[in-house]
Design a protein around this motif. Structure first.
Motif, PDB file in Angstrom:
ATOM      1  N   GLY A  46       0.858  -1.354   0.106  1.00 52.01           N
ATOM      2  CA  GLY A  46       0.099   0.027  -0.017  1.00 52.01           C
ATOM      3  C   GLY A  46       0.979   1.130   0.062  1.00 52.01           C
ATOM      4  O   GLY A  46       2.173   1.291  -0.308  1.00 52.01           O
ATOM      5  N   TYR A  47       0.336   2.374   0.391  1.00 51.13           N
ATOM      6  CA  TYR A  47       0.874   3.760   0.290  1.00 51.13           C
ATOM      7  C   TYR A  47       0.852   4.532   1.752  1.00 51.13           C
ATOM      8  O   TYR A  47       0.034   3.994   2.515  1.00 51.13           O
ATOM      9  CB  TYR A  47       0.054   4.579  -0.690  1.00 51.13           C
TER      10      TYR A  47
ATOM     11  N   ARG B 298       3.267  11.309  -0.736  1.00 50.00           N
ATOM     12  CA  ARG B 298       2.804   9.836  -0.941  1.00 50.00           C
ATOM     13  C   ARG B 298       4.024   9.072  -1.449  1.00 50.00           C
ATOM     14  O   ARG B 298       4.503   9.612  -2.189  1.00 50.00           O
ATOM     15  CB  ARG B 298       1.355   9.782  -1.801  1.00 50.00           C
ATOM     16  N   ILE B 299       4.042   7.824  -0.754  1.00 50.67           N
ATOM     17  CA  ILE B 299       5.208   6.925  -1.191  1.00 50.67           C
ATOM     18  C   ILE B 299       4.528   5.530  -1.261  1.00 50.67           C
ATOM     19  O   ILE B 299       3.923   5.178  -0.314  1.00 50.67           O
ATOM     20  CB  ILE B 299       6.471   6.918  -0.420  1.00 50.67           C
TER      21      ILE B 299
ATOM     22  N   ASN C  36       7.959  -0.959  -3.539  1.00 50.44           N
ATOM     23  CA  ASN C  36       9.320  -1.084  -3.986  1.00 50.44           C
ATOM     24  C   ASN C  36       9.784   0.533  -3.861  1.00 50.44           C
ATOM     25  O   ASN C  36      10.020   1.123  -4.633  1.00 50.44           O
ATOM     26  CB  ASN C  36       9.155  -1.535  -5.417  1.00 50.44           C
ATOM     27  N   LEU C  37      10.534   0.430  -2.667  1.00 47.75           N
ATOM     28  CA  LEU C  37      11.198   1.667  -2.342  1.00 47.75           C
ATOM     29  C   LEU C  37      12.286   2.070  -3.289  1.00 47.75           C
ATOM     30  O   LEU C  37      12.459   3.214  -3.532  1.00 47.75           O
ATOM     31  CB  LEU C  37      11.635   1.795  -0.850  1.00 47.75           C
ATOM     32  N   ALA C  38      12.960   1.073  -3.942  1.00 47.17           N
ATOM     33  CA  ALA C  38      13.925   1.344  -4.798  1.00 47.17           C
ATOM     34  C   ALA C  38      13.633   2.219  -6.004  1.00 47.17           C
ATOM     35  O   ALA C  38      14.217   3.059  -6.583  1.00 47.17           O
ATOM     36  CB  ALA C  38      14.743  -0.013  -5.044  1.00 47.17           C
TER      37      ALA C  38
ATOM     38  N   PHE D 140       0.123   8.016   7.763  1.00 47.85           N
ATOM     39  CA  PHE D 140      -0.811   7.058   7.617  1.00 47.85           C
ATOM     40  C   PHE D 140      -0.643   6.006   6.632  1.00 47.85           C
ATOM     41  O   PHE D 140       0.054   6.210   5.624  1.00 47.85           O
ATOM     42  CB  PHE D 140      -2.216   7.811   7.095  1.00 47.85           C
ATOM     43  N   LEU D 141      -1.246   4.791   6.582  1.00 52.00           N
ATOM     44  CA  LEU D 141      -1.112   4.005   5.691  1.00 52.00           C
ATOM     45  C   LEU D 141      -2.429   3.692   4.941  1.00 52.00           C
ATOM     46  O   LEU D 141      -3.553   3.362   5.638  1.00 52.00           O
ATOM     47  CB  LEU D 141      -0.698   2.581   6.382  1.00 52.00           C
ATOM     48  N   VAL D 142      -2.625   3.755   3.644  1.00 51.06           N
ATOM     49  CA  VAL D 142      -3.762   3.358   2.998  1.00 51.06           C
ATOM     50  C   VAL D 142      -3.479   2.337   2.091  1.00 51.06           C
ATOM     51  O   VAL D 142      -2.798   2.226   1.249  1.00 51.06           O
ATOM     52  CB  VAL D 142      -4.174   4.587   2.178  1.00 51.06           C
TER      53      VAL D 142
END
Length: 346
Positions: A4-5, A16-17, A21-23, A344-346
């Motif tokens: 999720g985001y 927003r991230i 896949n953070l890379a 927050f996590l969505v």
């Protein structure tokens, strides 16, 4: 695996991230408060996949805040001395989402408020604003029933909220920790920890808490560490991750609430020992996966780490899945508005 985001609420923006896949994922701006004519420093909380934005301070147009927070930047045409009492709703999942007003204004304006949603009610507690206005919010604490509607209800203030014995009374108004467990709101200021019980409608301060078996819960670490806890995430199978005065800690509880294991997550906590003021957030994602986000201030990078927690042979094992640093100041012109306020996590 879809994680999720993560939505990062700062003083003047929502970022927003994608955690998958953070890379490869880039940080993006989804809402610029000042560009939309909104206050800065609003409190935020998730409600039904939407973000409620509450209170804040209206800043004059075309002004760069810089690092010095002054009441002279506030636009006195709005609210009480430039502080807002409005409640906005923002849908981050819509491609072209706009901000709307669906809830009545609060009874009193609040700068940099802290918010919680418990049992169908929104609870809002005012704290010291970014631009100090030398005036306590009145009422300082109130709630709104989402289901029934109507008007906001005034609630009692926390202990020592307006302590006259302090040479600098604003210190009591400055909150250092604010989080929710079950149906209780935990608030920490310079006097220590206070707890608001939603069911009784009463606050209890540190002395009262120590005299009771108030913290017997499978979701809580010991009182001494909880007294300086700034963020807490309740996972599955009795695992709790919290940021305490000892750093990032993992706790394992039995089904009856007994603490079985506690362990410092040195391999995850790369913020421990940071001397500057840090904002640290930890939250549960899914299937034993947690996320730890922290930043110092201003143009310093935001650190994002996802990690997996397991229990093996009487040992709490935490393994980093992904980790990356993001410079929010490269995305926006007013880097002083990049200080993190919530995640927050969505």
């Amino acid at each position: 695996m879809e994680l999720g985001y993560a939505y990062l609420i700062s003083r003047g923006y929502i970022f927003r991230i994608c955690l998958d896949n953070l890379a490869k994922a880039s940080m993006e701006v989804v809402l610029d408060f000042r560009a939309e004519g909104l206050p800065i420093g609003m409190g935020a909380v998730m409600m039904n996949s939407k973000i409620l934005l509450v209170g804040g301070e209206m800043v004059k147009k075309d002004i760069t805040l810089g690092r010095v927070n002054s009441p002279h930047v506030l636009d006195l045409k709005y609210g009480d001395e430039g502080v807002s009492s409005c409640v906005y709703e923002f849908d981050p999942l819509r491609k072209h989402s706009s901000v709307s007003i669906t809830i009545p204004q609060m009874r009193g304006a609040k700068g940099k408020p802290n918010i919680a949603i418990i049992g169908g009610k929104i609870f809002v507690l005012g704290s010291r604003p970014h631009c100090w206005v030398h005036k306590f919010p009145s009422p300082a604490f109130e709630c709104y029933n989402i289901t029934c509607g109507g008007e906001w209800e005034e609630l009692p203030e926390p202990p020592h909220y307006r302590d006259k014995n302090l040479s600098n009374q604003a210190m009591a108004w400055q909150l250092y920790g604010y989080f929710v467990i079950g149906r209780k709101i935990y608030m920490r200021n310079c006097f220590g920890l206070s707890v608001f019980d939603v069911d009784t409608g009463e606050w209890k301060d540190r002395d009262c808490i120590l005299g009771e078996d108030y913290f017997n819960s499978p979701a809580l670490p010991s009182y001494n560490r909880l007294d300086e806890t700034t963020s807490i995430a309740i996972g599955q199978n009795g695992i709790v991750i919290a940021y305490t005065r000892d750093g990032l800690m993992a706790y394992l509880h039995e089904t009856d609430g007994t603490l079985k294991l506690e362990q410092h997550l040195y391999q995850i906590d790369d913020s421990f020992g940071e001397r500057l003021i840090c904002r640290r957030f930890v939250f549960f994602v899914r299937d034993g996966i947690f996320c730890f986000i922290w930043s110092v201030c201003f143009d310093c990078p935001v650190h994002v780490t996802t990690f997996l927690v397991n229990v093996r042979d009487g040992y709490i094992e935490a393994k980093v899945m992904q980790s990356r640093k993001y410079h929010l100041s490269s995305l926006v012109p007013d880097f002083d508005c990049c200080n993190l306020e919530n995640v927050f996590l969505v």
